[in-house]
Structures are given as structure tokens and as C-alpha cells.
Enzyme design. Structure first.
Site, short mmCIF file in Angstrom:
data_model
loop_
_atom_site.label_atom_id
_atom_site.label_comp_id
_atom_site.label_asym_id
_atom_site.label_seq_id
_atom_site.Cartn_x
_atom_site.Cartn_y
_atom_site.Cartn_z
N LYS A 61 0.83 -1.21 0.00
CA LYS A 61 0.00 0.00 0.00
C LYS A 61 0.87 1.26 0.00
O LYS A 61 1.86 1.32 0.74
CB LYS A 61 -0.88 -0.06 1.26
CG LYS A 61 -1.68 1.19 1.56
CD LYS A 61 -2.92 1.29 0.73
CE LYS A 61 -3.67 2.58 1.01
NZ LYS A 61 -4.47 3.02 -0.14
N GLY A 105 -7.92 7.64 -0.76
CA GLY A 105 -7.22 8.89 -0.42
C GLY A 105 -5.91 8.68 0.32
O GLY A 105 -5.56 9.45 1.21
N CYS A 161 -2.33 8.55 -8.73
CA CYS A 161 -3.54 8.27 -7.96
C CYS A 161 -4.55 9.38 -8.19
O CYS A 161 -4.24 10.55 -7.98
CB CYS A 161 -3.22 8.17 -6.49
SG CYS A 161 -4.69 7.98 -5.47
N THR A 174 -7.57 -5.77 -7.99
CA THR A 174 -8.90 -5.91 -7.41
C THR A 174 -9.30 -7.37 -7.14
O THR A 174 -10.04 -7.64 -6.19
CB THR A 174 -9.91 -5.22 -8.35
OG1 THR A 174 -9.53 -3.84 -8.44
CG2 THR A 174 -11.33 -5.31 -7.84
#
Lengths: 318, 278
Positions: free
Chosen positions: A57, A84, A142, A279
Site C-alpha cells: 500500500k 485517499g 492516484c 482488485t
């Protein structure tokens, strides 16, 4: 020259190993940043040793709280997210998560984020000195933060600048640059990153999307827009990976909706040196392991000795 | 906790879009603590749409009729969208991916420093789901559970029988007056707390956001502790995607808590009630 019998060990099965910027990956399957936590969350559901690498991450120097909820919404064959950049910060990662990850025989790639150039440089400098990290993945793509990262992917000159600066800030670590699909021509950004010293490119991040609740007439996400991921984006990702592979000489890592062995093969054939599963980890925690095993099985059943026979093997019509 | 291919044993129509789904999975059933949930794929094939699994609170442990040993879990599923619509139309014998039991369940009075003699269990509609296992655990600890159960209309008050069999007090209310008192479930609760101004009461609530918020405010007003079982859209259900967060005032440096890992049950004072997560 006589072939070395150790080079061809038929009992050991096909050779799946690839090299990216001098780092060996036991197979070309990794997990994509933001979809696999810090890796350890998945240890009870799969064998982390079975995959080539884990991209953790996105990390900033200081912890980032992230966006207010709702943050995710499922759409046709995919999902929107606007997390975010919520993360625990690089120092806590190195202290609390990295030692556990180092127990596994897989490569650890750290995705780095920041709102300003200096923040990227700070986290790159900090991580450069820590053993157990095999590469940095520069996240300038992002779509879910108000400013910063995304900005560096609006103009190839900015991509060049941040890549060159981060390159200097972490001289020890290979630098991958993760590109945005939300541009007119991804090849310009790919070339800019390559010229600035990137060792590899991760292609692609999420596509900006939106969903609305017609009952309340509000966006499904509080951030209003979000990044679309999942099988829905795979054809777009594949096209962009293929285009990028034509435009640069450095390795390209294919990302976007990969959820089966066949998906991974498509990206490899298009020219990707490796792939990241994203995903799919959410709805099948062991997806990356299954795809890695699936590639081995595919090679065995098609009598392919080495995965490089597949990489970039796209054929044209006569 | 575990990721299993499980078989649907039965789907019982409870009316008004509500279904009780029985899943055969002894290994997972043995691990369940009150308030935990499973992430269940709504269709047979892992790669098929809808892609993401859905979180469902475990209503009850399904036990083997002869041995009494845990054989599976019972889930209360209300049809609200594409996933749940597919799930409730599943046939017995169908295989689904099931991850669980997941999450942080209820704190039982035996884990708490202060004495609790009475527990007010407050449910709105399918918010009844986590409260049966809780009520059983409370009874085993000699804590008196009282169930306050509200809904829009009588058809929303599903699965009352298992609570009746426990012999506990049940106070029902409906907005249309078709069962119990007319009005919101928080009204009889407020009345109860008024006439029992005691400190050894603990509140447990599950239901719509507005209901849980009202129960939280009553708890604060009476200086009582309250736990809420939260709902959120989830990506992974195992703590990785950070999609299911709820805003929190108390967590210093951590303004968001994950419903799947830090919850689904949380002390109501850890929740910022001005930011609804869905």
C-alpha cells in the site's frame, strides 16, 4: 557449445523467473499496491512465497488519514475507490510490517506517495537505507487526492522532473514509475520517465470514474469521483501496456483487471515483463497464487521451457 | 479467518424481502463469536459478477440435529441490490465462497471491569441479526437481556421466535402501529432508561444509522456504555482495502476505523455520527 544440463532441468518444470532492474523475481506475478494491504493480511489465505513480489500500500513519510466514507462502490465488472492514500507512514511500516514480510521468500516493492515533491524525496531517502526492500514504485497517478501526486502526471515534463529527483534521492533502489491512464498519450509519459532514469514502468493505475445514487442524487463516493479498477478496465490497460512496450526499452509491468491466468498471459504476450494482480485480491484472497501456479501449468502443458518465450510474443495478422 | 467453498443448505423466505440462509461449514461455525460476520460471494463462480463478496452478520450457529455440534451458520439476508438478489435466489446445494468468521464482535460483560446486570439490545429491522448469539451469551453470564425491536411495519420484525424461546423480555414497536407500540424503537428504550436510572445497564444496538445514532445519544445522556454493530460497503472484508471505514473522533492520529477489522462492533463513542459511511 554443449548445453549445461543444469540449465535445462525438465523435472523442475518451466522457468518462470524474470529480472527487473537487476532484481530477480521467481515468477512474474505480483500484487498491486492498495489491493494487498501490507501483505501480511493475506498470509493466512495464501502462500506469500508463491508469488514473485508484493507491492505494498502506498506509503508517505507521515501517516495520511485518507478520505471520509463512503470510499468504495461496486460497478459493472469493477469497482470505484477513493481511499485517499490512507497509510500508517513509512517509519511504522519499516518498524511494524517489514520484519514480518522479510520472513517470506518474495520481493517487497514499496509504492511511495506524497502531496509535494519534497515529501516524495523524503520517503524515498528514508526507504533507500532499509534492507528488505527490493524496489520503489513511484505513485504519481492516484486520482483520489485533491492535489499532489496526480499533478505529476498531467505534463510529461513534471513526470520527468519527479522521476529524476526521486532517482537521486534513492540511488540504491530500483525505481519503477506507475503511470496514469487518464492521459491522451501514455507513451509521452512513459518516455519522460525512462529518460529521467526510471528502471521500469507500472502500467496502469485506475481510470477516473463516477457513480450516482439516483434516489438521493448524491455521488456514491463522498470524494465524488474515484478510481475504476477490476476486469472492466482490462482491455484499456492491455492496450496501454502494449503501446508503452513499443515506446520504451525498460521493462513494463502490466496492471489492470487481471484476475485469471489467461489475463496474465495476455499482458505478457503484449510485452509486459511481469504483471500485478489488483482488485481480484479483494474477492479472491489467493488470486495471485492461483495465477502464478496457473502460469506454470500453462507453460508445462504447452511445452514452454521459459516464460520469456511468451513475453512480447504478440503476433500480427498476415 | 478461513476462506472456504461452502454449500447452501437452505434458503427460507421470511417475507418482505428477508431470507434466512443456512450455510454448511462446521470449521467456520466452530470459530464464531457473537457479532462477527462472513464475506459471502453471491454467485457460484468466483470470477462472476457481482465481483465483490458481501458482508453478512452471523445470526445463529446451525447445529447438527443429532449431535448438537456446530454444522454451519445462519445468515439474515435482506434483498437490497444486485448481490443480495442473486444470493436469495440461490438453490440448496449451490457452492459459494465464504470468508470468515471476520471482525471484532461484542464485548461481553465478563470481559468488562464494571458490573453489568441488564443489557438493552436494540434492533431496527435486519439489525436483529447479531443480537441472538449475544442474547444467548448474556444469559449464560446471568445478565438480563431485554430486546427492543423496531421496524417500519410488522413484516420487518423477522425472526422473533428464537428470542421468544429464550424467554427474554421483548418490546416491539412499528412506525405504522401494526405491532407493539407505534413509533420508533428508541421511544420505549428512552422510557425504560428514564424509569430505570441505573449504572449497571449496557446498550447494544444494530440497525439503521439514524437509529444507532439515537441510541448512542441516549447512552451518552444516561452515562451508559453502548456498542453498535456497524454496516459499510466492503471491498475485501479482511482489513486490506481500507474501503469500509467509519470516521472516529477518539482515535488519535487514526481518524478512520475499519468496520471489517476494528468493527463491525465498536463502542458508540468511537464513531463520528455526523459522517454516515454509506
Amino acid at each position: 557449445m554443449k548445453p549445461n544440463p543444469n540449465d535445462r532441468a525438465p523435472l523442475k518444470g518451466p522457468r518462470l523467473g524474470v529480472e527487473i532492474a537487476g532484481v530477480h523475481f521467481k515468477n512474474p506475478v505480483m500484487t498491486a499496491s492498495g489491493t494487498f494491504g501490507y501483505g501480511l493480511e493475506f498470509a493466512r489465505y495464501m502462500d506469500l512465497n508463491a508469488i514473485g513480489g508484493i507491492v505494498v500500500k502506498g506509503l508517505s513519510m507521515k501517516p495520511i488519514p485518507g478520505n471520509p466514507p463512503p470510499r468504495v462502490y461496486e460497478t459493472a465488472s469493477g469497482m470505484l475507490n477513493a481511499i485517499g492514500w490512507q497509510n500508517i507512514g513509512a517509519a511504522e511500516f519499516v518498524e511494524e510490517k517489514l520484519p514480518g514480510l522479510r520472513d517470506y521468500d518474495t520481493n517487497v516493492i514499496v509504492n511511495i506517495v506524497g502531496f509535494e515533491l519534497e515529501e516524495y524525496l523524503e520517503v524515498a531517502r528514508f526507504l533507500n537505507d532499509h534492507p528488505g526492500i527490493h524496489a520503489l514504485e513511484l505513485n504519481i497517478s492516484c486520482p483520489n487526492v485533491g492535489k499532489g501526486g496526480f499533478h505529476f502526471n498531467k505534463d510529461p515534463r513534471d513526470t520527468h522532473r519527479i522521476t529524476a529527483e526521486v532517482r537521486k534521492a534513492s540511488p540504491r533502489l530500483p525505481l519503477w514509475v506507475k503511470l496514469s491512464p487518464n492521459v491522451t498519450d501514455i507513451r509521452e509519459f512513459a518516455r519522460a520517465a525512462e529518460e529521467a532514469g526510471a528502471d521500469a514502468l507500472s502500467v496502469i493505475n485506475t481510470l477516473v470514474g463516477m457513480a450516482i445514487d439516483v434516489r438521493s442524487r448524491r455521488p456514491r463516493l463522498r470524494f465524488r469521483t474515484g478510481g475504476l479498477s477490476g476486469p472492466a478496465i482490462k482491455p484499456v490497460a492491455l492496450r496501454m501496456v502494449w503501446e508503452t512496450c513499443q515506446a520504451v526499452r525498460i521493462p513494463v509491468i502490466g496492471i489492470g483487471g487481471i484476475s485469471t491466468t489467461e489475463d496474465a498471459l495476455e499482458f505478457l504476450i503484449a510485452g509486459a515483463r511481469a504483471v500485478q494482480v489488483g482488485t481480484a485480491n479483494f474477492y479472491e484472497p489467493a488470486a495471485s497464487e492461483r495465477i502464478a501456479l496457473g502460469l506454470a501449468e500453462y507453460c508445462r502443458s504447452h511445452r514452454i521451457d521459459d516464460i520469456h518465450e511468451i513475453i512480447g510474443s504478440l503476433k500480427d495478422y498476415e | 479467518m478461513l476462506d472456504k467453498k461452502v454449500k447452501i443448505k437452505a434458503v427460507r423466505d421470511l417475507g418482505a424481502g428477508n431470507h434466512l440462509i443456512v450455510i454448511a461449514s462446521p470449521e467456520q461455525a466452530r470459530l464464531v463469536r457473537p457479532g462477527q460476520f462472513v464475506m459471502l460471494k453471491c454467485v457460484e463462480n468466483t470470477g462472476e459478477n457481482p465481483l465483490l463478496r458481501r458482508p453478512f452478520t452471523i445470526f445463529n450457529i446451525h447445529r447438527n440435529a443429532r449431535s448438537g455440534k456446530p454444522a454451519g451458520v445462519e445468515l439474515l439476508v435482506k434483498e437490497v441490490g444486485v448481490g443480495t438478489r442473486r444470493l436469495v435466489s440461490a438453490r440448496p446445494g449451490q457452492t459459494l465462497d465464504c470468508l470468515g468468521p471476520q471482525g471484532h464482535g461484542f464485548q461481553l460483560p465478563s470481559d468488562l471491569p464494571s458490573r453489568v446486570t441488564t443489557a438493552c439490545l436494540v434492533a431496527g429491522g435486519v439489525g436483529i441479526a447479531p443480537l441472538l448469539l449475544l442474547a444467548e451469551s448474556l444469559l449464560a453470564l446471568r445478565v438480563k437481556p431485554i430486546l427492543f425491536y423496531g421496524g417500519g411495519t410488522v413484516a420487518d420484525l423477522v425472526l422473533r421466535e428464537p428470542f421468544e424461546r429464550l424467554g427474554i423480555d421483548i418490546i416491539t414497536s412499528t412506525e405504522d402501529g401494526s405491532h407493539g407500540e407505534r413509533g420508533l424503537v428508541t421511544e420505549p428504550l428512552a422510557q425504560f432508561l428514564r424509569i430505570h436510572p441505573r449504572k449497571d445497564i449496557r446498550l447494544y444496538a444494530c440497525g439503521p444509522w439514524g437509529m444507532m445514532r439515537a441510541v448512542h445519544e441516549l447512552a451518552v445522556g444516561h452515562d451508559l456504555q453502548c456498542e453498535v454493530s456497524l454496516e459499510a460497503r466492503m471491498g475485501c472484508g479482511l482489513g486490506a482495502c481500507l474501503g469500509c471505514v467509519v470516521a472516529s473522533p477518539a482515535a488519535e492520529g487514526r481518524p478512520y476505523l475499519r468496520v471489517c477489522q476494528d468493527g463491525p462492533v465498536m463502542n458508540s463513542r468511537l464513531v463520528r455520527w455526523d459522517i454516515e459511511p454509506v
